[in-house]
Write an enzyme that holds these catalytic residues in place. Structure first.
Site, PDB file in Angstrom:
ATOM      1  N   GLU A 103       0.792  -1.234   0.000  1.00  0.00           N
ATOM      2  CA  GLU A 103       0.000   0.000   0.000  1.00  0.00           C
ATOM      3  C   GLU A 103       0.830   1.294   0.000  1.00  0.00           C
ATOM      4  O   GLU A 103       0.646   2.156   0.855  1.00  0.00           O
ATOM      5  CB  GLU A 103      -0.971  -0.007   1.190  1.00  0.00           C
ATOM      6  CG  GLU A 103      -1.882  -1.231   1.155  1.00  0.00           C
ATOM      7  CD  GLU A 103      -2.913  -1.258   2.285  1.00  0.00           C
ATOM      8  OE1 GLU A 103      -2.833  -0.420   3.191  1.00  0.00           O
ATOM      9  OE2 GLU A 103      -3.792  -2.133   2.236  1.00  0.00           O
ATOM     10  N   ASN A 115       2.122  -4.374  -3.568  1.00  0.00           N
ATOM     11  CA  ASN A 115       0.720  -4.765  -3.422  1.00  0.00           C
ATOM     12  C   ASN A 115      -0.085  -3.538  -2.997  1.00  0.00           C
ATOM     13  O   ASN A 115       0.371  -2.759  -2.152  1.00  0.00           O
ATOM     14  CB  ASN A 115       0.693  -5.833  -2.310  1.00  0.00           C
ATOM     15  CG  ASN A 115      -0.621  -6.550  -2.139  1.00  0.00           C
ATOM     16  OD1 ASN A 115      -1.202  -7.010  -3.110  1.00  0.00           O
ATOM     17  ND2 ASN A 115      -1.094  -6.657  -0.902  1.00  0.00           N
ATOM     18  N   HIS A 132     -10.147  -5.681  -2.753  1.00  0.00           N
ATOM     19  CA  HIS A 132     -11.161  -5.482  -1.708  1.00  0.00           C
ATOM     20  C   HIS A 132     -12.297  -4.662  -2.327  1.00  0.00           C
ATOM     21  O   HIS A 132     -12.236  -3.434  -2.375  1.00  0.00           O
ATOM     22  CB  HIS A 132     -10.566  -4.747  -0.500  1.00  0.00           C
ATOM     23  CG  HIS A 132      -9.585  -5.589   0.265  1.00  0.00           C
ATOM     24  ND1 HIS A 132      -9.950  -6.768   0.877  1.00  0.00           N
ATOM     25  CD2 HIS A 132      -8.257  -5.432   0.504  1.00  0.00           C
ATOM     26  CE1 HIS A 132      -8.895  -7.297   1.467  1.00  0.00           C
ATOM     27  NE2 HIS A 132      -7.851  -6.516   1.245  1.00  0.00           N
ATOM     28  N   GLU A 134      -6.057 -10.278  -2.331  1.00  0.00           N
ATOM     29  CA  GLU A 134      -6.852 -10.189  -1.092  1.00  0.00           C
ATOM     30  C   GLU A 134      -8.338 -10.041  -1.422  1.00  0.00           C
ATOM     31  O   GLU A 134      -9.054  -9.255  -0.802  1.00  0.00           O
ATOM     32  CB  GLU A 134      -6.384  -8.999  -0.243  1.00  0.00           C
ATOM     33  CG  GLU A 134      -4.901  -9.009   0.061  1.00  0.00           C
ATOM     34  CD  GLU A 134      -4.450  -7.862   0.965  1.00  0.00           C
ATOM     35  OE1 GLU A 134      -5.301  -7.201   1.598  1.00  0.00           O
ATOM     36  OE2 GLU A 134      -3.224  -7.640   1.037  1.00  0.00           O
ATOM     37  N   ASP A 138     -12.117  -9.863  -1.687  1.00  0.00           N
ATOM     38  CA  ASP A 138     -13.405 -10.042  -1.008  1.00  0.00           C
ATOM     39  C   ASP A 138     -14.377  -9.017  -1.584  1.00  0.00           C
ATOM     40  O   ASP A 138     -13.964  -8.007  -2.145  1.00  0.00           O
ATOM     41  CB  ASP A 138     -13.316  -9.992   0.533  1.00  0.00           C
ATOM     42  CG  ASP A 138     -12.572  -8.808   1.117  1.00  0.00           C
ATOM     43  OD1 ASP A 138     -12.429  -7.772   0.439  1.00  0.00           O
ATOM     44  OD2 ASP A 138     -12.139  -8.898   2.284  1.00  0.00           O
TER      45      ASP A 138
HETATM   46  C1  XIL Z   1      -6.045  -7.082   7.710  1.00  0.00           C
HETATM   47  C2  XIL Z   1      -6.244  -8.356   8.518  1.00  0.00           C
HETATM   48  O1  XIL Z   1      -7.055  -9.242   7.808  1.00  0.00           O
HETATM   49  C3  XIL Z   1      -6.874  -8.017   9.855  1.00  0.00           C
HETATM   50  O2  XIL Z   1      -6.961  -9.170  10.673  1.00  0.00           O
HETATM   51  C4  XIL Z   1      -6.043  -6.956  10.548  1.00  0.00           C
HETATM   52  O3  XIL Z   1      -6.688  -6.576  11.756  1.00  0.00           O
HETATM   53  C5  XIL Z   1      -5.861  -5.745   9.663  1.00  0.00           C
HETATM   54  O4  XIL Z   1      -5.284  -6.148   8.433  1.00  0.00           O
HETATM   55  N1  XIL Z   1      -4.925  -4.871   3.257  1.00  0.00           N
HETATM   56  C6  XIL Z   1      -3.887  -5.695   3.609  1.00  0.00           C
HETATM   57  C7  XIL Z   1      -4.061  -6.693   4.687  1.00  0.00           C
HETATM   58  O5  XIL Z   1      -2.847  -5.667   2.937  1.00  0.00           O
HETATM   59  O6  XIL Z   1      -2.874  -6.918   5.399  1.00  0.00           O
HETATM   60  C8  XIL Z   1      -5.158  -6.314   5.624  1.00  0.00           C
HETATM   61  O7  XIL Z   1      -5.357  -7.402   6.532  1.00  0.00           O
HETATM   62  C9  XIL Z   1      -6.418  -5.980   4.869  1.00  0.00           C
HETATM   63  C10 XIL Z   1      -6.176  -4.798   3.957  1.00  0.00           C
END
Ligand code: XIL
Length: 454
Positions: free
Chosen positions: A156, A197, A233, A262, A264
């Site tokens: 990020e 990422n 996300h 990641e 969802d």
């Molecule tokens: C999230 C985890 O899933 C949670 O358990 C934690 O509290 C916060 O981080 N982007 C990312 C991940 O790169 O590392 C994050 O994971 C979600 C957003």
């Protein structure tokens, strides 16, 4: 198309037992991972240490659906180096052991992030930051060498407008920290694929442009960069990312791998069938975009079940983002959308009482009907309806929820108007118990409708 009809005809002619065996054989071989592997990709799920003691959860995580995992927290800086130069790998090792025991590969996540960064790092004078960062990367990447196939080296780094995000690293070294980190990771683990990422870079836009320009300049400068992670996300209320496939492709064309890291797809709660259907199209579109891009190496969902999703704790009032619900039950919508987009078949919904009309004995003079999907393949399915009751003559009706269309029906006469289907008996099939069968098309979702009989 011809082939499908011939295949379907074979199903009709064969005994019910054959259909069953056939379905079971398919169920045994088709998993999201096996489908992805057939396309040269992996399908994975993130996981986290607390849920590794939930045996119902681990049975699914390690049960073949997923060929890859990413630790949700275990390899972040606050977990691996909570105080300076004191390293802790217990949690990360636990995830790696689970993966190794279940034939899953591991993406390392993440060496450098502005979040979950221990206070001591932010408190360091800027002059000491580079050494601390290089030491962190050298130790962590060395420990997990040979155990992770890829690292999110930098997580990020961008603001929404495509400029570099403020962070202790950026403050101390400017955006050069990215190249320094990538070089340190390569030195520690020469074989892991090194990624940057980020989120909201899935579609084309200012933030994705920032990433694109960065990767282009890193490549031009000979900095080791092997891949770009697109977190994925997504939220159904914000629309699907713009030109996702073309966006992935332009990165691939720079000579790097791309991955959905990641995924969802959240919604404003409560869940309903319309939102589920929209969510399924998002899952399908993401998977199709990756499948269409040769250098898209795989897809990771950010855990597989709503039971352990991070969404509700971060996005208030939102959730239901994953393909398995919070009781660890597959959502036929999202799950089948992924399976079909990976080139597989949708799993038939099992006929449970809540999904089909009651088959309890009808009152005298009335009738009841039970609807079953007996076989399913991409684009088509075979169904069967049994009618019980005491009165000769019956009319069975239902409404398809997902655009299914009947192409052929035996044992009765069908009329379909839009979603609404009406079936009356062939003369020889007038008296219950009676059964009729049909072939129909479907796409994306194939929900079992509620059937009425009069
Ligand atoms: C999230 C985890 O899933 C949670 O358990 C934690 O509290 C916060 O981080 N982007 C990312 C991940 O790169 O590392 C994050 O994971 C979600 C957003």
């Amino acid at each position: 198309m011809k082939k499908l009809i011939i295949g379907a005809a074979a199903l009709i002619l064969s005994a019910g037992a054959f259909t069953l065996i056939n379905t079971q054989a398919e169920a045994a071989v088709q998993t999201l991972q096996s489908l992805a592997a057939a396309k040269g990709k992996y399908f994975g799920s993130a996981t986290d240490n607390p849920e590794l003691s939930d045996t119902a959860y681990t049975a699914i995580l390690g049960g073949g659906e997923f060929g890859q995992t990413t630790p949700g927290n275990a390899m972040k800086w606050d977990s691996t180096e909570p105080s300076q130069n004191s390293f802790s790998y217990t949690k990360g090792d636990a995830v790696v052991s689970f993966a190794q025991a279940h034939n899953m590969t591991v993406r390392g996540h993440t060496l450098l992030w502005h979040n979950q960064l221990p206070g001591w790092v932010s408190a360091l004078p800027a002059t000491q930051l580079q050494a601390a960062m290089e030491n962190h990367i050298a130790n962590v990447a060395t420990h997990f060498k040979g155990k992770v196939f890829a690292w999110d080296v930098v997580n990020e780094p961008f603001n929404e407008d495509g400029t570099f995000r403020t962070s202790p690293f950026n403050n101390a070294m400017g955006s050069d920290y990215i190249a320094i980190a990538l070089r340190a990771a390569r030195a520690a683990d020469p074989t892991a694929k090194l990624y940057i990422n980020d989120y909201n870079t899935d579609g084309q836009g200012a933030k994705a442009d920032g990433m694109y320009n960065l990767v282009k300049s890193l490549k031009a400068a000979g900095v080791p960069i092997d891949g770009v992670g697109f977190q994925g996300h997504l939220a159904i209320q914000y629309g699907f990312p713009t030109n996702m496939q073309a966006n992935l492709q332009r990165f691939a064309d720079l000579g790097v791998d791309v991955a959905i890291t990641e995924l969802d797809v959240r919604m404003v709660l409560p869940r309903d069938s319309t939102k589920d259907a929209t969510q399924a199209t998002y899952y399908s579109n993401v998977v199709k975009a990756c499948v269409a891009v040769t250098r898209c190496v795989g897809i990771t969902i950010w855990d597989y079940t709503d039971k352990y999703s991070w969404i509700p704790s971060v996005f208030s009032g939102q959730g239901a983002a994953l393909p398995w619900d919070d009781s660890l039950v597959k959502k036929p919508t999202a799950y089948n959308a992924i399976a079909v987009a990976l080139g597989g078949t949708a799993e038939s919904a099992s006929p449970t009482p809540s999904r089909s009309t009651s088959s309890s004995p009808p009152p005298a003079g009335a009738c009841a009907a039970t609807y079953k999907i007996t076989g399913s393949w991409p684009g088509g399915f075979q169904g069967e309806v049994s009618v019980t009751g005491s009165k000769p003559g019956w009319t069975v009706k239902w409404a398809f929820a997902n655009g299914q269309t009947i192409s052929q029906l035996w044992g009765g006469t069908v009329s379909q108007s839009g979603a609404n289907v009406t079936v009356t008996p062939a003369s020889w099939n007038n008296t219950p118990p009676a059964t009729f069968g049909f072939l129909a098309s479907w796409n994306g979702t194939n929900a079992v409708p509620t059937v009425t009989c009069a």
